[in-house]
Write a protein that holds these residues in place. Structure first.
Motif, PDB file in Angstrom:
ATOM      1  N   ILE A 137      -4.632  16.798 -18.824  1.00 39.96           N
ATOM      2  CA  ILE A 137      -5.546  17.938 -18.948  1.00 39.96           C
ATOM      3  C   ILE A 137      -4.961  19.168 -18.260  1.00 39.96           C
ATOM      4  CG2 ILE A 137      -7.816  18.833 -18.268  1.00 39.96           C
ATOM      5  CD1 ILE A 137      -8.950  16.059 -18.691  1.00 39.96           C
ATOM      6  N   LEU A 138      -4.383  18.987 -17.084  1.00 38.06           N
ATOM      7  CA  LEU A 138      -3.751  20.105 -16.382  1.00 38.06           C
ATOM      8  C   LEU A 138      -2.589  20.661 -17.186  1.00 38.06           C
ATOM      9  CD1 LEU A 138      -3.683  18.872 -12.662  1.00 38.06           C
ATOM     10  CD2 LEU A 138      -5.166  20.619 -13.664  1.00 38.06           C
ATOM     11  N   ARG A 139      -1.863  19.775 -17.864  1.00 38.67           N
ATOM     12  CA  ARG A 139      -0.745  20.213 -18.684  1.00 38.67           C
ATOM     13  C   ARG A 139      -1.225  21.090 -19.834  1.00 38.67           C
ATOM     14  NH1 ARG A 139       2.500  15.475 -21.343  1.00 38.67           N
ATOM     15  NH2 ARG A 139       2.561  14.884 -19.131  1.00 38.67           N
ATOM     16  N   ILE A 140      -2.288  20.662 -20.505  1.00 35.22           N
ATOM     17  CA  ILE A 140      -2.838  21.441 -21.625  1.00 35.22           C
ATOM     18  C   ILE A 140      -3.356  22.791 -21.136  1.00 35.22           C
ATOM     19  CG2 ILE A 140      -4.689  21.526 -23.344  1.00 35.22           C
ATOM     20  CD1 ILE A 140      -4.450  18.452 -23.529  1.00 35.22           C
ATOM     21  N   LEU A 141      -4.076  22.766 -20.010  1.00 33.92           N
ATOM     22  CA  LEU A 141      -4.614  24.014 -19.449  1.00 33.92           C
ATOM     23  C   LEU A 141      -3.483  24.961 -19.047  1.00 33.92           C
ATOM     24  CD1 LEU A 141      -7.518  22.631 -17.210  1.00 33.92           C
ATOM     25  CD2 LEU A 141      -7.746  23.919 -19.344  1.00 33.92           C
ATOM     26  N   GLY A 142      -2.406  24.404 -18.490  1.00 42.86           N
ATOM     27  CA  GLY A 142      -1.267  25.221 -18.079  1.00 42.86           C
ATOM     28  C   GLY A 142      -0.587  25.893 -19.264  1.00 42.86           C
ATOM     29  N   ILE A 143      -0.376  25.122 -20.336  1.00 40.57           N
ATOM     30  CA  ILE A 143       0.269  25.672 -21.542  1.00 40.57           C
ATOM     31  C   ILE A 143      -0.602  26.767 -22.159  1.00 40.57           C
ATOM     32  CG2 ILE A 143       1.023  25.145 -23.892  1.00 40.57           C
ATOM     33  CD1 ILE A 143       1.741  22.329 -22.872  1.00 40.57           C
ATOM     34  N   MET A 144      -1.898  26.504 -22.270  1.00 42.28           N
ATOM     35  CA  MET A 144      -2.813  27.483 -22.846  1.00 42.28           C
ATOM     36  C   MET A 144      -2.872  28.756 -22.002  1.00 42.28           C
ATOM     37  SD  MET A 144      -5.965  24.993 -24.036  1.00 42.28           S
ATOM     38  CE  MET A 144      -6.981  26.358 -24.601  1.00 42.28           C
ATOM     39  N   SER A 145      -2.884  28.592 -20.693  1.00 40.31           N
ATOM     40  CA  SER A 145      -2.919  29.755 -19.794  1.00 40.31           C
ATOM     41  C   SER A 145      -1.668  30.616 -19.974  1.00 40.31           C
ATOM     42  CB  SER A 145      -3.023  29.311 -18.331  1.00 40.31           C
ATOM     43  OG  SER A 145      -4.275  28.736 -18.059  1.00 40.31           O
ATOM     44  N   ASN A 146      -0.518  29.973 -20.070  1.00 35.46           N
ATOM     45  CA  ASN A 146       0.729  30.715 -20.227  1.00 35.46           C
ATOM     46  C   ASN A 146       0.758  31.488 -21.542  1.00 35.46           C
ATOM     47  OD1 ASN A 146       1.637  29.775 -17.779  1.00 35.46           O
ATOM     48  ND2 ASN A 146       2.876  28.136 -18.634  1.00 35.46           N
ATOM     49  N   ILE A 147       0.265  30.879 -22.596  1.00 35.72           N
ATOM     50  CA  ILE A 147       0.235  31.553 -23.901  1.00 35.72           C
ATOM     51  C   ILE A 147      -0.669  32.779 -23.850  1.00 35.72           C
ATOM     52  CG2 ILE A 147      -0.509  31.338 -26.309  1.00 35.72           C
ATOM     53  CD1 ILE A 147       0.335  28.380 -26.172  1.00 35.72           C
ATOM     54  N   VAL A 148      -1.867  32.603 -23.298  1.00 34.94           N
ATOM     55  CA  VAL A 148      -2.833  33.707 -23.214  1.00 34.94           C
ATOM     56  C   VAL A 148      -2.306  34.828 -22.318  1.00 34.94           C
ATOM     57  CG1 VAL A 148      -5.134  34.357 -22.420  1.00 34.94           C
ATOM     58  CG2 VAL A 148      -4.815  32.237 -23.695  1.00 34.94           C
ATOM     59  N   ASP A 149      -1.730  34.453 -21.170  1.00 36.28           N
ATOM     60  CA  ASP A 149      -1.201  35.461 -20.253  1.00 36.28           C
ATOM     61  C   ASP A 149      -0.031  36.216 -20.870  1.00 36.28           C
ATOM     62  OD1 ASP A 149      -3.071  34.746 -18.385  1.00 36.28           O
ATOM     63  OD2 ASP A 149      -1.713  33.476 -17.214  1.00 36.28           O
ATOM     64  N   GLN A 150       0.784  35.499 -21.651  1.00 38.23           N
ATOM     65  CA  GLN A 150       1.919  36.141 -22.293  1.00 38.23           C
ATOM     66  C   GLN A 150       1.469  37.148 -23.344  1.00 38.23           C
ATOM     67  OE1 GLN A 150       5.214  34.864 -21.116  1.00 38.23           O
ATOM     68  NE2 GLN A 150       5.496  36.983 -21.711  1.00 38.23           N
ATOM     69  N   LEU A 151       0.359  36.863 -24.000  1.00 43.94           N
ATOM     70  CA  LEU A 151      -0.191  37.783 -24.997  1.00 43.94           C
ATOM     71  C   LEU A 151      -0.849  38.992 -24.334  1.00 43.94           C
ATOM     72  CD1 LEU A 151      -1.889  35.275 -27.481  1.00 43.94           C
ATOM     73  CD2 LEU A 151       0.081  36.743 -27.954  1.00 43.94           C
ATOM     74  N   TYR A 152      -1.442  38.781 -23.170  1.00 43.36           N
ATOM     75  CA  TYR A 152      -2.200  39.835 -22.497  1.00 43.36           C
ATOM     76  C   TYR A 152      -1.354  41.080 -22.244  1.00 43.36           C
ATOM     77  CZ  TYR A 152      -4.394  42.394 -18.677  1.00 43.36           C
ATOM     78  OH  TYR A 152      -4.904  43.390 -17.891  1.00 43.36           O
ATOM     79  N   TYR A 153      -0.156  40.891 -21.700  1.00 44.04           N
ATOM     80  CA  TYR A 153       0.654  42.031 -21.287  1.00 44.04           C
ATOM     81  C   TYR A 153       0.995  43.000 -22.419  1.00 44.04           C
ATOM     82  CZ  TYR A 153       1.101  39.875 -16.706  1.00 44.04           C
ATOM     83  OH  TYR A 153       0.820  39.336 -15.473  1.00 44.04           O
ATOM     84  N   PRO A 154       1.583  42.539 -23.533  1.00 46.87           N
ATOM     85  CA  PRO A 154       1.893  43.504 -24.607  1.00 46.87           C
ATOM     86  C   PRO A 154       0.655  44.170 -25.190  1.00 46.87           C
ATOM     87  CG  PRO A 154       2.252  41.239 -25.336  1.00 46.87           C
ATOM     88  CD  PRO A 154       2.068  41.183 -23.869  1.00 46.87           C
ATOM     89  N   LEU A 155      -0.459  43.445 -25.250  1.00 41.70           N
ATOM     90  CA  LEU A 155      -1.696  44.047 -25.762  1.00 41.70           C
ATOM     91  C   LEU A 155      -2.142  45.205 -24.863  1.00 41.70           C
ATOM     92  CD1 LEU A 155      -3.687  40.813 -26.717  1.00 41.70           C
ATOM     93  CD2 LEU A 155      -2.719  42.497 -28.296  1.00 41.70           C
ATOM     94  N   GLU A 156      -2.081  44.979 -23.554  1.00 40.78           N
ATOM     95  CA  GLU A 156      -2.461  46.043 -22.617  1.00 40.78           C
ATOM     96  C   GLU A 156      -1.465  47.202 -22.679  1.00 40.78           C
ATOM     97  OE1 GLU A 156      -3.952  46.119 -18.053  1.00 40.78           O
ATOM     98  OE2 GLU A 156      -1.813  45.649 -18.317  1.00 40.78           O
ATOM     99  N   HIS A 157      -0.182  46.876 -22.796  1.00 42.68           N
ATOM    100  CA  HIS A 157       0.837  47.928 -22.854  1.00 42.68           C
ATOM    101  C   HIS A 157       0.616  48.838 -24.054  1.00 42.68           C
ATOM    102  CE1 HIS A 157       2.473  45.605 -19.750  1.00 42.68           C
ATOM    103  NE2 HIS A 157       3.460  44.986 -20.379  1.00 42.68           N
ATOM    104  N   ILE A 158       0.315  48.245 -25.206  1.00 45.05           N
ATOM    105  CA  ILE A 158       0.095  49.032 -26.423  1.00 45.05           C
ATOM    106  C   ILE A 158      -1.131  49.931 -26.263  1.00 45.05           C
ATOM    107  CG2 ILE A 158      -0.535  48.881 -28.865  1.00 45.05           C
ATOM    108  CD1 ILE A 158       1.172  46.311 -28.990  1.00 45.05           C
TER     109      ILE A 158
END
Length: 231
Positions: free
Chosen positions: A83-104
């Motif tokens: 479960i921690l592994r799934i949560l970690g992967i999902m968090s990384n994906i969401v966080d990676q998307l956050y930055y370019p969206l905010e930059h734009i």
């Protein structure tokens, strides 16, 4: 002591962000307590806005660090808990998307790029990522707390390990509290009609952010002290 700790925090980007964040939200909280026609209220609003803008600009340089962390984490094979592994992967994906969206969104607001639909949809998308990331962090901290509780039951007679597990539990609860405070603030920026979107007053958002920031500073100071002891 306080001067040394403050100096060490300001010497790092993450520590500096915690200090700036605290001042920004404290200013927001105080500005929400006065009437809008007061000059000191307007000044505090300016301080809060400018510091928030500073943090937004600073995050323009966080993409590579986030990408490096995501790559190093990979599929989380080092995590023993699925479960921690799934949560970690999902968090990384969401966080990676956050930055370019905010930059734009930021670039559009500052007339660096032209978007037909404007920046609102990009700010909304980044806010959604922010909320999801916080929710995943909350689930992760609660899962870690639960795992530590189970481990406590299996370490009877080992006082040192039990003390370490209890210390970890306190840290997980602090993280859960911090994330919950941030989530209360983040949801405010979602469209009205969704949960409490648009319904949190200025001073309440300031209180949520200030308390969350103080917890962050407390944990950072505690980590600095621990590292000093190890040295």
């Amino acid at each position: 002591m306080m001067t040394r700790v403050l100096s060490e925090m300001l010497s790092s980007s993450s520590g500096r962000d915690k200090i700036v964040r605290t001042i920004s939200y404290a200013s927001l909280c105080l500005s929400g307590l006065g009437s809008e026609d007061r000059s000191w209220v307007k000044k505090l609003e300016i301080v809060s806005t400018q510091l928030n803008q500073f943090r937004t600009v600073s995050r323009l340089f966080d993409d590579l660090a986030m990408l490096k962390y995501s790559i190093s984490y990979g599929l989380g094979r080092e995590e023993k808990d699925k479960i921690l592994r799934i949560l970690g992967i999902m968090s990384n994906i969401v966080d990676q998307l956050y930055y370019p969206l905010e930059h734009i969104a930021w670039a559009s607001d500052n007339k660096l790029i032209s978007l037909k639909s404007g920046s609102d949809s990009w700010w909304l998308a980044s806010t959604v990522c922010w909320c999801i990331s916080l929710y995943l962090q909350l689930l992760r901290s609660l899962r870690l707390f639960s795992n530590a509780q189970k481990a406590l039951k299996n370490c009877q007679g080992d006082a040192q390990r039990a003390a370490a597990l209890r210390a970890n539990q306190r840290s997980y609860l602090l993280i859960a509290t911090q994330v919950t405070l941030d989530l209360g603030h983040a949801v405010h920026w979602l469209p009205e009609g969704f949960l409490w979107g648009g319904k949190v007053s200025t001073w309440k958002r300031g209180v949520l952010g200030t308390l969350s920031s103080l917890i962050g500073i407390y944990m950072a100071v505690k980590l600095l002290s621990k590292n000093k002891q190890c040295d």
